[in-house]
Design a protein around this motif. Sequence first.
Motif, PDB file in Angstrom:
ATOM      1  N   THR A   1       3.525 -13.369   0.134  1.00 34.44           N
ATOM      2  CA  THR A   1       2.125 -12.948   0.148  1.00 34.44           C
ATOM      3  C   THR A   1       1.384 -13.611  -1.005  1.00 34.44           C
ATOM      4  O   THR A   1       1.915 -13.723  -2.106  1.00 34.44           O
ATOM      5  CB  THR A   1       1.984 -11.426   0.017  1.00 34.44           C
ATOM      6  OG1 THR A   1       0.588 -11.103  -0.048  1.00 34.44           O
ATOM      7  CG2 THR A   1       2.647 -10.861  -1.230  1.00 34.44           C
TER       8      THR A   1
ATOM      9  N   GLU B   1       4.475  -2.649   6.615  1.00 33.69           N
ATOM     10  CA  GLU B   1       3.224  -2.974   5.903  1.00 33.69           C
ATOM     11  C   GLU B   1       2.018  -2.468   6.695  1.00 33.69           C
ATOM     12  O   GLU B   1       1.036  -2.010   6.104  1.00 33.69           O
ATOM     13  CB  GLU B   1       3.109  -4.487   5.696  1.00 33.69           C
ATOM     14  CG  GLU B   1       1.760  -4.907   5.128  1.00 33.69           C
ATOM     15  CD  GLU B   1       1.770  -6.272   4.472  1.00 33.69           C
ATOM     16  OE1 GLU B   1       2.854  -6.839   4.248  1.00 33.69           O
ATOM     17  OE2 GLU B   1       0.678  -6.775   4.168  1.00 33.69           O
TER      18      GLU B   1
ATOM     19  N   GLU C   1       0.797  -1.229   0.000  1.00 33.08           N
ATOM     20  CA  GLU C   1       0.000   0.000   0.000  1.00 33.08           C
ATOM     21  C   GLU C   1       0.831   1.280   0.000  1.00 33.08           C
ATOM     22  O   GLU C   1       0.425   2.291  -0.565  1.00 33.08           O
ATOM     23  CB  GLU C   1      -0.936   0.020   1.219  1.00 33.08           C
ATOM     24  CG  GLU C   1      -2.196  -0.828   1.044  1.00 33.08           C
ATOM     25  CD  GLU C   1      -1.927  -2.326   1.009  1.00 33.08           C
ATOM     26  OE1 GLU C   1      -1.109  -2.788   1.835  1.00 33.08           O
ATOM     27  OE2 GLU C   1      -2.482  -3.025   0.154  1.00 33.08           O
TER      28      GLU C   1
ATOM     29  N   HIS D   1       6.367  -9.027   0.399  1.00 32.10           N
ATOM     30  CA  HIS D   1       5.772  -8.496  -0.831  1.00 32.10           C
ATOM     31  C   HIS D   1       6.944  -8.038  -1.684  1.00 32.10           C
ATOM     32  O   HIS D   1       8.028  -7.746  -1.159  1.00 32.10           O
ATOM     33  CB  HIS D   1       4.897  -7.273  -0.536  1.00 32.10           C
ATOM     34  CG  HIS D   1       3.585  -7.586   0.114  1.00 32.10           C
ATOM     35  ND1 HIS D   1       2.384  -7.439  -0.531  1.00 32.10           N
ATOM     36  CD2 HIS D   1       3.281  -8.021   1.361  1.00 32.10           C
ATOM     37  CE1 HIS D   1       1.394  -7.759   0.284  1.00 32.10           C
ATOM     38  NE2 HIS D   1       1.908  -8.117   1.449  1.00 32.10           N
TER      39      HIS D   1
ATOM     40  N   SER E   1       0.917 -16.495   2.848  1.00 27.65           N
ATOM     41  CA  SER E   1      -0.305 -15.981   3.464  1.00 27.65           C
ATOM     42  C   SER E   1      -1.500 -16.483   2.660  1.00 27.65           C
ATOM     43  O   SER E   1      -1.418 -16.662   1.447  1.00 27.65           O
ATOM     44  CB  SER E   1      -0.284 -14.452   3.492  1.00 27.65           C
ATOM     45  OG  SER E   1      -0.223 -13.934   2.179  1.00 27.65           O
TER      46      SER E   1
ATOM     47  N   ASN F   1      -5.501 -15.453   2.577  1.00 26.60           N
ATOM     48  CA  ASN F   1      -6.546 -14.550   3.086  1.00 26.60           C
ATOM     49  C   ASN F   1      -7.892 -15.255   3.019  1.00 26.60           C
ATOM     50  O   ASN F   1      -8.276 -15.772   1.968  1.00 26.60           O
ATOM     51  CB  ASN F   1      -6.554 -13.269   2.257  1.00 26.60           C
ATOM     52  CG  ASN F   1      -5.272 -12.485   2.470  1.00 26.60           C
ATOM     53  OD1 ASN F   1      -5.196 -11.625   3.327  1.00 26.60           O
ATOM     54  ND2 ASN F   1      -4.236 -12.819   1.705  1.00 26.60           N
TER      55      ASN F   1
ATOM     56  N   GLY G   1      -1.214 -10.070  -2.193  1.00 26.42           N
ATOM     57  CA  GLY G   1      -0.794  -9.094  -3.204  1.00 26.42           C
ATOM     58  C   GLY G   1      -1.362  -7.721  -2.914  1.00 26.42           C
ATOM     59  O   GLY G   1      -1.253  -7.214  -1.806  1.00 26.42           O
TER      60      GLY G   1
ATOM     61  N   HIS H   1       7.461 -11.499   6.231  1.00 27.17           N
ATOM     62  CA  HIS H   1       6.292 -11.536   5.328  1.00 27.17           C
ATOM     63  C   HIS H   1       6.669 -10.690   4.114  1.00 27.17           C
ATOM     64  O   HIS H   1       6.940  -9.494   4.232  1.00 27.17           O
ATOM     65  CB  HIS H   1       5.074 -10.981   6.066  1.00 27.17           C
ATOM     66  CG  HIS H   1       3.877 -10.767   5.203  1.00 27.17           C
ATOM     67  ND1 HIS H   1       3.083 -11.799   4.750  1.00 27.17           N
ATOM     68  CD2 HIS H   1       3.320  -9.632   4.701  1.00 27.17           C
ATOM     69  CE1 HIS H   1       2.095 -11.301   4.020  1.00 27.17           C
ATOM     70  NE2 HIS H   1       2.216  -9.987   3.968  1.00 27.17           N
TER      71      HIS H   1
HETATM   72  N1  KMH Z   1      -2.145  -5.806   0.453  1.00 29.83           N
HETATM   73  C1  KMH Z   1      -3.364  -6.244   1.033  1.00 29.83           C
HETATM   74  C2  KMH Z   1      -4.514  -5.923   0.147  1.00 29.83           C
HETATM   75  C3  KMH Z   1      -1.364 -10.552   2.414  1.00 29.83           C
HETATM   76  O1  KMH Z   1      -0.223 -10.195   2.270  1.00 29.83           O
HETATM   77  O2  KMH Z   1      -1.700 -11.737   2.365  1.00 29.83           O
HETATM   78  C4  KMH Z   1      -3.386  -7.681   1.345  1.00 29.83           C
HETATM   79  C5  KMH Z   1      -2.245  -8.234   2.050  1.00 29.83           C
HETATM   80  C6  KMH Z   1      -2.475  -9.575   2.617  1.00 29.83           C
HETATM   81  O3  KMH Z   1      -1.187  -7.666   2.189  1.00 29.83           O
END
Ligand code: KMH
Length: 274
Positions: free
Chosen positions: A82, A226, A14, A48, A106, A108, A85, A46
């Motif tokens: 992740t 994050e 984000e 990204h 992860s 969700n 995403g 974690h």
């Molecule tokens: N960026 C978020 C919309 C994850 O990493 O699994 C979702 C998120 C969750 O960050």
Amino acid sequence: MRKLIITAAIQGAEILKGDFPYLPVTRAEVANESLRAWNEGAAVIHLHVRDDKGQPTQDKNVFQANIEAVRATGCQAVLQVTTGGAVGMTAEERMQPVTLKPEYASLNTGSINFGDGVFLNPPDMMRKLAASMKEYGVKPEFEVYEEGHVHNALALVREGLVTPPYNFQFVLGVPGAMAPSFKNLLLLSEVIPSGSNWGVAGVGRHQLNLGAMSILMDGNVRVGFEDNIYYSKGIKAKSNAELVARVVRLARELGRDVASSDEARTILGIETRT
Ligand code: KMH
Ligand code: ZN
């Protein structure tokens, strides 16, 4: 009490580098930031990743390059890719890093409003992602933003897509989802199957108080840019490592030992990759 597993969510999808210069986005920055967080006591990173323009991507090759760069530093943290995403990505896009057979990913387990957007995780998408983790032998961590998401996760368990131990991350304080209160954390910790591992990722200033509560409750703690870029009111952190180091200090004061990355692998039921 179990040993405390600290996760560093160092980047997320984000925040943009232009808005926060300490955000690690390049391969070298991600590698260095992961190493520093691990050295301070984070057992799990974690992960990204970003493309050359600094935008979030789920490109498998970019993940591969970042993972290699992290490992080249000597950082032995559990790397959790992740599959969330960024808001708006498709299931196919999101599942790409799973095919690299990372140790952890992860998963969700429900849809929510996410700020001004909608973070979609409908049942068929959850099943697809869980099935691909099962196929590649990747341990999932359930990302839960609402109480109903626990029940969605348990539906995947009943369908045989996820096996014990079950690992839950309660992400509290996303605008549009469950509020970051002590009562909500208590509730969530009580509705999961006994013996499950769980932790909390409080958003913004709640990262600290919910993390402290979790240490006392035998839960785990996620910190990092994050979810929060502030060290204290009005003062931004300069590294994820600072946020990890504070959790380690709190844990020591409160009598909780901190898990190493290998201890975390055992606790979380993660297959070690050679
Ligand atoms: N960026 C978020 C919309 C994850 O990493 O699994 C979702 C998120 C969750 O960050
Ligand atoms: Zn994430």
